[in-house]
Design an enzyme around this catalytic site. Structure first.
Site: not given
Ligand SMILES: Nc1ncnc2c1ncn2[C@@H]1O[C@H](COP(=O)(O)OP(=O)(O)OP(=O)(O)O)[C@@H](O)[C@H]1O
Ligand SMILES: [Mg+2]
Length: 260
Positions: A60-61, A64, A66-67, A81, A149, A195, A200, A214
């Site tokens: 999904i993403s 910097k 985490a993936n 995550k 979730e 953040d 986010n 996040d």
């Protein structure tokens, strides 16, 4: 030695197989090569053995620190995550963690800091939800992996606030919900997101309701930088929503959301 290595390779092969990693395109494959180091793969395998993950989905993403991946759980879709141990922002992480009273006893070793960070995001999401904020439900952590979730449907995540076209009235409606969430986060959860911005916050397209995500870097009110972080969150939100005609001053917004 050789036998050991063979055993290791077989184990990894089996883990990959058991996870039924879908090979969607070469890009996500390349990415998975990077993220799924042997310990992470082992932890993912354990989570699949426990029945929490049924199948890994696509990426999904790639951020910097985490993936984030999609996965199928036994009952619902999941977001996974995975924090990188060698994150470029590790120094900043360390400062956040060591100043947080909840984590004073953490051994300052790199991987331990990242594991603590992962647990901190789990706890922060939980606290935010208990306060009545819409945020992904955290399900479990395992070392540097947070399972939560999935905010979306049929493998499609909700869009980020910054990518949603809104008219003035819709923008204002969302703003007021975000202000209420900021108030709840402060007064009930006693946390500062730290953040918060259009990057986010997700928007549920069904009812345009905002979802906070996040929260790894979120801190308690006792954190020495909590005021500064709250001020920054307030400025970010006011900057973004000025385009919808919101003209509050930072002081006005702060007075609405701060614990008395
Ligand atoms: N629970 C979730 N459900 C659906 N999508 C999610 C979920 N959590 C994260 N995402 C998606 O993954 C992206 C990255 O997640 P997040 O912001 O938590 O990580 P990050 O490490 O901060 O990434 P970055 O470094 O880019 O800010 C989000 O922008 C969102 O699109
Ligand atoms: Mg983010």
């Amino acid at each position: 030695m050789r036998r050991d290595l063979e055993k290791k390779v077989r184990r990894i092969d089996k883990a990959t197989d058991d996870l039924r990693v879908r090979e969607k395109d070469s890009d996500s494959l390349k990415l998975e090569e990077n993220v799924f180091d042997v310990p992470t793969l082992k932890n993912l395998y354990n989570l699949s053995r426990k029945g929490i993950i049924e199948a890994m989905g696509g990426s999904i993403s790639t951020g910097k620190e985490a993936n984030v991946f999609h996965a199928d759980g036994s009952e619902r879709e999941l977001a996974i995550k995975i924090y990188r141990i060698n994150t470029s922002t590790f120094k900043a992480m360390e400062a956040y963690i060591t100043k947080d009273p909840r984590f004073v006893n953490i051994r300052p070793k790199k991987r331990d800091i990242v594991f603590a960070w992962t647990r901190k995001e789990f706890q922060n999401l939980k606290r935010a939800r208990s306060a009545g904020i819409r945020a992904p439900e955290p399900i479990i952590t395992e070392k540097n992996i947070l399972i939560m979730e999935f905010m979306g449907e049929n493998e499609v995540p909700f869009p980020l606030l910054k990518n949603v076209a809104l008219d003035k009235e819709e923008g204002q409606r969302i703003y007021h919900i975000i202000v209420e969430y900021m108030r709840l986060l402060n007064t009930e959860a006693k946390l500062v997101h730290a953040d918060l911005s259009e990057y986010n916050i997700l928007i549920d397209p069904k009812d345009l309701s905002p979802v906070f995500i996040d929260m790894g870097q979120s801190v308690t009110l006792e954190h020495p930088n909590a005021r500064e972080f709250l001020h920054r969150d307030v400025l970010n939100i006011l900057r973004y929503f000025s385009r919808f005609g919101i003209k509050e001053s930072p002081e006005e917004l702060l007075s609405k959301i701060k614990a008395k």
